[in-house]
Design a protein around this motif. Structure first.
Motif, PDB file in Angstrom:
ATOM      1  N   ASN A 160       0.800  -1.233   0.000  1.00 47.54           N
ATOM      2  CA  ASN A 160       0.000   0.000   0.000  1.00 47.54           C
ATOM      3  C   ASN A 160       0.828   1.278   0.000  1.00 47.54           C
ATOM      4  O   ASN A 160       0.290   2.366   0.209  1.00 47.54           O
ATOM      5  N   ARG A 161       2.105   1.149  -0.267  1.00 51.17           N
ATOM      6  CA  ARG A 161       2.953   2.350  -0.345  1.00 51.17           C
ATOM      7  C   ARG A 161       2.516   3.224  -1.522  1.00 51.17           C
ATOM      8  O   ARG A 161       2.063   2.732  -2.552  1.00 51.17           O
ATOM      9  N   TYR A 210      16.467   3.252   9.670  1.00 53.62           N
ATOM     10  CA  TYR A 210      15.023   3.388   9.881  1.00 53.62           C
ATOM     11  C   TYR A 210      14.318   3.732   8.585  1.00 53.62           C
ATOM     12  O   TYR A 210      14.898   4.309   7.677  1.00 53.62           O
ATOM     13  N   PHE A 211      13.063   3.319   8.507  1.00 50.76           N
ATOM     14  CA  PHE A 211      12.159   3.827   7.485  1.00 50.76           C
ATOM     15  C   PHE A 211      10.728   3.622   7.958  1.00 50.76           C
ATOM     16  O   PHE A 211      10.415   2.685   8.677  1.00 50.76           O
ATOM     17  N   ILE A 212       9.883   4.527   7.540  1.00 49.76           N
ATOM     18  CA  ILE A 212       8.444   4.437   7.740  1.00 49.76           C
ATOM     19  C   ILE A 212       7.830   4.413   6.344  1.00 49.76           C
ATOM     20  O   ILE A 212       8.243   5.180   5.459  1.00 49.76           O
ATOM     21  N   HIS A 213       6.874   3.507   6.122  1.00 50.99           N
ATOM     22  CA  HIS A 213       6.200   3.470   4.814  1.00 50.99           C
ATOM     23  C   HIS A 213       5.616   4.855   4.517  1.00 50.99           C
ATOM     24  O   HIS A 213       5.039   5.508   5.390  1.00 50.99           O
ATOM     25  N   ASN A 214       5.741   5.295   3.271  1.00 51.07           N
ATOM     26  CA  ASN A 214       5.382   6.676   2.942  1.00 51.07           C
ATOM     27  C   ASN A 214       3.900   6.994   3.116  1.00 51.07           C
ATOM     28  O   ASN A 214       3.529   8.162   3.259  1.00 51.07           O
ATOM     29  N   GLN A 215       3.027   6.001   3.168  1.00 52.72           N
ATOM     30  CA  GLN A 215       1.611   6.290   3.421  1.00 52.72           C
ATOM     31  C   GLN A 215       1.371   6.693   4.878  1.00 52.72           C
ATOM     32  O   GLN A 215       0.294   7.175   5.225  1.00 52.72           O
ATOM     33  N   TYR A 216       2.383   6.535   5.733  1.00 52.67           N
ATOM     34  CA  TYR A 216       2.249   6.900   7.149  1.00 52.67           C
ATOM     35  C   TYR A 216       3.121   8.090   7.539  1.00 52.67           C
ATOM     36  O   TYR A 216       3.300   8.380   8.711  1.00 52.67           O
ATOM     37  N   TRP A 217       3.686   8.772   6.557  1.00 47.68           N
ATOM     38  CA  TRP A 217       4.543   9.916   6.855  1.00 47.68           C
ATOM     39  C   TRP A 217       3.741  11.068   7.463  1.00 47.68           C
ATOM     40  O   TRP A 217       2.529  11.160   7.328  1.00 47.68           O
ATOM     41  N   ARG A 218       4.484  11.950   8.104  1.00 38.13           N
ATOM     42  CA  ARG A 218       3.992  13.211   8.675  1.00 38.13           C
ATOM     43  C   ARG A 218       2.942  12.995   9.765  1.00 38.13           C
ATOM     44  O   ARG A 218       2.027  13.783   9.939  1.00 38.13           O
TER      45      ARG A 218
END
Length: 189
Positions: A33-34, A105-113
């Motif tokens: 879902n990215r 580290y990384f956070i999936h981009n759909q969960y940014w901000r």
């Protein structure tokens, strides 16, 4: 398999722990879902066609072996509803008198901000000191990766130096900034 090796941490909104076989659907969903890539260092949508359940189980075994060897600690980040938000890692660079590690580290981009990276890294740094007993943590960041630089400074890292030709990526030896955080003021027993 349910073996997080006693390495499960939680914050107000997050659960941080090694992956388990039961996480397959949530983990896969996080990647599938990215959104499309939003900037140079965002991988965006990733082909997950090879990421079968047996492949996932083998990956988990490799993660657990790395943890047991005190080589690499890989943590999944979940919200309290069980959504896979991203990954964190601590790589052992040297134990002995150094107690030195590198963070990733990384956070999936759909969960940014939404503050997830800050919350997860803050807890990982605390656990790196208290549970894993590392004294020095480094972050190695591309010179133009402003979001990562801002995040690592926000969690308390300080700029140390520029390492010239530090990593081979994108077909060339690339410079990186090194940021560091010392977690202890007193010696570790």
């Amino acid at each position: 398999m349910n073996n997080n090796l006693g390495l499960q941490f939680s914050t107000q909104r997050l659960i941080i722990r090694p992956l388990e076989e039961k996480d397959y659907e949530s983990w896969l969903s996080g990647f599938v879902n990215r959104h499309a890539s939003q900037y140079k260092y965002d991988k965006g949508q990733i082909d997950m066609s090879d990421a079968t359940e047996p492949w996932f189980a083998a990956m988990i075994q490799k993660h657990q072996q790395a943890i047991e060897a005190d080589d690499l600690y890989i943590f999944a980040v979940f919200d309290k509803a069980g959504h896979h938000l991203g990954m964190l890692n601590i790589k052992n660079l040297s134990r002995d008198q150094f107690q030195w590690a590198e963070i990733g580290y990384f956070i999936h981009n759909q969960y940014w901000r939404q503050g997830y990276a800050y919350e997860a890294l803050t807890e990982l740094i605390k656990q790196t000191k208290e549970t894993l007993k590392f004294h020095r943590i480094e972050a190695h960041i591309n010179l133009d990766n402003q979001p990562s630089i801002q995040l690592i400074e926000k969690v308390g890292f300080e700029f140390e130096c520029l390492r010239k030709g530090f990593i081979f990526e994108h077909g060339a030896w690339t410079d990186h900034y090194v940021f560091y955080l010392n977690t202890h003021d007193e010696p570790i027993e």
